[in-house]
Write a protein that holds these residues in place. Structure first.
Motif, PDB file in Angstrom:
ATOM      1  N   VAL A 251       0.841  -1.188   0.000  1.00  0.00           N
ATOM      2  CA  VAL A 251       0.000   0.000   0.000  1.00  0.00           C
ATOM      3  C   VAL A 251       0.879   1.242   0.000  1.00  0.00           C
ATOM      4  CG1 VAL A 251      -1.840   1.250   1.164  1.00  0.00           C
ATOM      5  CG2 VAL A 251      -1.783  -1.255   1.265  1.00  0.00           C
ATOM      6  N   VAL A 252       0.622   2.122  -0.938  1.00  0.00           N
ATOM      7  CA  VAL A 252       1.334   3.393  -1.020  1.00  0.00           C
ATOM      8  C   VAL A 252       0.335   4.508  -0.762  1.00  0.00           C
ATOM      9  CG1 VAL A 252       2.708   4.929  -2.474  1.00  0.00           C
ATOM     10  CG2 VAL A 252       2.971   2.442  -2.688  1.00  0.00           C
ATOM     11  N   GLU A 253       0.500   5.209   0.332  1.00  0.00           N
ATOM     12  CA  GLU A 253      -0.370   6.336   0.615  1.00  0.00           C
ATOM     13  C   GLU A 253       0.074   7.518  -0.235  1.00  0.00           C
ATOM     14  OE1 GLU A 253      -0.119   6.723   4.917  1.00  0.00           O
ATOM     15  OE2 GLU A 253      -2.098   5.774   5.067  1.00  0.00           O
ATOM     16  N   VAL A 254      -0.807   7.976  -1.102  1.00  0.00           N
ATOM     17  CA  VAL A 254      -0.432   9.001  -2.067  1.00  0.00           C
ATOM     18  C   VAL A 254      -1.663   9.801  -2.461  1.00  0.00           C
ATOM     19  CG1 VAL A 254      -0.741   7.385  -4.001  1.00  0.00           C
ATOM     20  CG2 VAL A 254       0.727   9.391  -4.286  1.00  0.00           C
ATOM     21  N   ASP A 255      -1.462  11.102  -2.648  1.00  0.00           N
ATOM     22  CA  ASP A 255      -2.528  11.965  -3.152  1.00  0.00           C
ATOM     23  C   ASP A 255      -2.372  12.051  -4.661  1.00  0.00           C
ATOM     24  OD1 ASP A 255      -4.422  13.842  -3.757  1.00  0.00           O
ATOM     25  OD2 ASP A 255      -3.585  15.434  -2.498  1.00  0.00           O
ATOM     26  N   LEU A 256      -3.224  11.353  -5.371  1.00  0.00           N
ATOM     27  CA  LEU A 256      -3.105  11.288  -6.831  1.00  0.00           C
ATOM     28  C   LEU A 256      -3.617  12.544  -7.511  1.00  0.00           C
ATOM     29  CD1 LEU A 256      -4.081   7.559  -7.161  1.00  0.00           C
ATOM     30  CD2 LEU A 256      -1.840   8.533  -7.668  1.00  0.00           C
ATOM     31  N   ALA A 257      -4.222  13.449  -6.735  1.00  0.00           N
ATOM     32  CA  ALA A 257      -4.594  14.744  -7.283  1.00  0.00           C
ATOM     33  C   ALA A 257      -3.401  15.684  -7.336  1.00  0.00           C
ATOM     34  CB  ALA A 257      -5.711  15.379  -6.446  1.00  0.00           C
ATOM     35  N   ASP A 258      -2.368  15.369  -6.571  1.00  0.00           N
ATOM     36  CA  ASP A 258      -1.132  16.148  -6.613  1.00  0.00           C
ATOM     37  C   ASP A 258      -0.358  15.788  -7.878  1.00  0.00           C
ATOM     38  OD1 ASP A 258       1.985  16.264  -5.886  1.00  0.00           O
ATOM     39  OD2 ASP A 258       0.934  17.770  -4.694  1.00  0.00           O
ATOM     40  N   ALA A 259       0.241  16.767  -8.514  1.00  0.00           N
ATOM     41  CA  ALA A 259       0.909  16.530  -9.794  1.00  0.00           C
ATOM     42  C   ALA A 259       2.024  15.493  -9.688  1.00  0.00           C
ATOM     43  CB  ALA A 259       1.465  17.848 -10.344  1.00  0.00           C
ATOM     44  N   ALA A 260       2.662  15.410  -8.525  1.00  0.00           N
ATOM     45  CA  ALA A 260       3.763  14.460  -8.352  1.00  0.00           C
ATOM     46  C   ALA A 260       3.294  13.091  -7.868  1.00  0.00           C
ATOM     47  CB  ALA A 260       4.785  15.031  -7.365  1.00  0.00           C
ATOM     48  N   GLY A 261       2.044  13.002  -7.420  1.00  0.00           N
ATOM     49  CA  GLY A 261       1.562  11.780  -6.811  1.00  0.00           C
ATOM     50  C   GLY A 261       1.625  10.537  -7.687  1.00  0.00           C
ATOM     51  N   PRO A 262       1.104  10.583  -8.912  1.00  0.00           N
ATOM     52  CA  PRO A 262       1.141   9.380  -9.752  1.00  0.00           C
ATOM     53  C   PRO A 262       2.553   8.867 -10.018  1.00  0.00           C
ATOM     54  CG  PRO A 262      -0.487  10.918 -10.589  1.00  0.00           C
ATOM     55  CD  PRO A 262       0.267  11.640  -9.513  1.00  0.00           C
ATOM     56  N   ALA A 263       3.480   9.765 -10.294  1.00  0.00           N
ATOM     57  CA  ALA A 263       4.860   9.340 -10.534  1.00  0.00           C
ATOM     58  C   ALA A 263       5.476   8.740  -9.277  1.00  0.00           C
ATOM     59  CB  ALA A 263       5.692  10.513 -11.039  1.00  0.00           C
ATOM     60  N   ASP A 264       5.133   9.294  -8.110  1.00  0.00           N
ATOM     61  CA  ASP A 264       5.626   8.732  -6.855  1.00  0.00           C
ATOM     62  C   ASP A 264       5.115   7.307  -6.671  1.00  0.00           C
ATOM     63  OD1 ASP A 264       6.948  11.087  -6.281  1.00  0.00           O
ATOM     64  OD2 ASP A 264       5.397  11.834  -4.912  1.00  0.00           O
TER      65      ASP A 264
END
Length: 256
Positions: free
Chosen positions: A53-66
């Motif tokens: 599980v990766v906690e990530v805000d996919l609305a943030d521009a860097a989130g998907p790449a992270d």
């Protein structure tokens, strides 16, 4: 049917609940290793073996790449599932630029960014499969979800364009187009049925009944049904299917 997904490395966005959670569970049941992107690590995800599980805000521009970076040097399947469907109960004139931008950012740009980050990894590995979660509203325009409908139409076009460019390089790209699905997005507190019901002065159950009546099967799709379709498209069982958009809507779409 053996889908041949055992040992595959899969990334799923919007994995914490609803359709995304069902997709993660489906891949786990097939023996795949899943990297699940979610704003928070839900109890349901934590209970699953074989899931990172990766906690990530996919609305943030860097989130998907992270999220893609967290998957490491191998990705066999990417499922772009994250999205929002806010009902616009006051009509088009009350939908602001910021509302449009929020919907577009999560429904389209999150998929663009995740795909852009994942493709080099897939190409280096010799191929892969991408499945995007679209909607019947890409073809069934609805003013109640005007920005959502437009974003899902864009996602369908994005899917087709990608399939043409990367199909010759071993990457298949398809999308699924669910109608109403029995998840919290539709039926939970603050979901579509509750929001529309409050705006129209009717019970959420009446909104639900109206949606069911629009489908020839008379019922909502279950998230597990959508997951099954996603898994089939991600598998090598139908290797010549790419650039396609598969409706799973109980017969809601009537045009060919």
């Amino acid at each position: 049917m053996d889908l041949g997904l055992a040992g595959k490395r899969v990334v799923v966005t919007g994995a914490g609940r609803g359709i995304g959670l069902a997709i993660v569970r489906g891949f786990v049941a097939e023996g795949a290793a899943v990297v699940a992107g979610s704003r928070r690590a839900t109890k349901e995800l934590a209970e699953l073996d074989g899931v990172t599980v990766v906690e990530v805000d996919l609305a943030d521009a860097a989130g998907p790449a992270d999220l893609i970076a967290a998957a490491g040097e191998r990705i066999d399947v990417l499922v772009n599932n994250v999205g929002i469907a806010p009902p616009r109960t006051h009509g088009f004139l009350d939908v602001t630029d910021n509302m449009w931008a929020d919907t577009w950012n999560l429904n389209v740009m999150a998929a663009v960014r995740a795909t852009r980050a994942a493709l080099p990894v897939m190409l280096a590995g010799g191929g892969g499969a991408i499945v995007n979660t679209g909607s019947v509203n890409s073809r069934l325009a609805d003013p109640l979800v005007i920005d959502y409908s437009a974003s899902k139409a864009a996602l369908a076009s994005f899917t087709k364009s990608l399939s043409k460019e990367f199909g010759p390089r071993g990457i298949r790209v398809n999308s699924v187009a669910p109608g109403p699905v029995a998840t919290d997005l539709w039926l939970g507190d603050g979901g579509v049925a509750a929001t529309v019901g409050a705006a129209q002065g009717i019970a959420p159950s009446d909104v639900e009944a109206g949606a069911k009546a629009a489908m020839v099967t008379g019922r909502f799709t279950r998230p597990e049904e959508v997951a099954t379709l996603v898994l089939l498209l991600a598998s090598a069982r139908i290797p010549n299917v790419t650039g396609a958009d598969f409706a799973i809507d109980g017969g809601m779409l009537t045009a060919l």
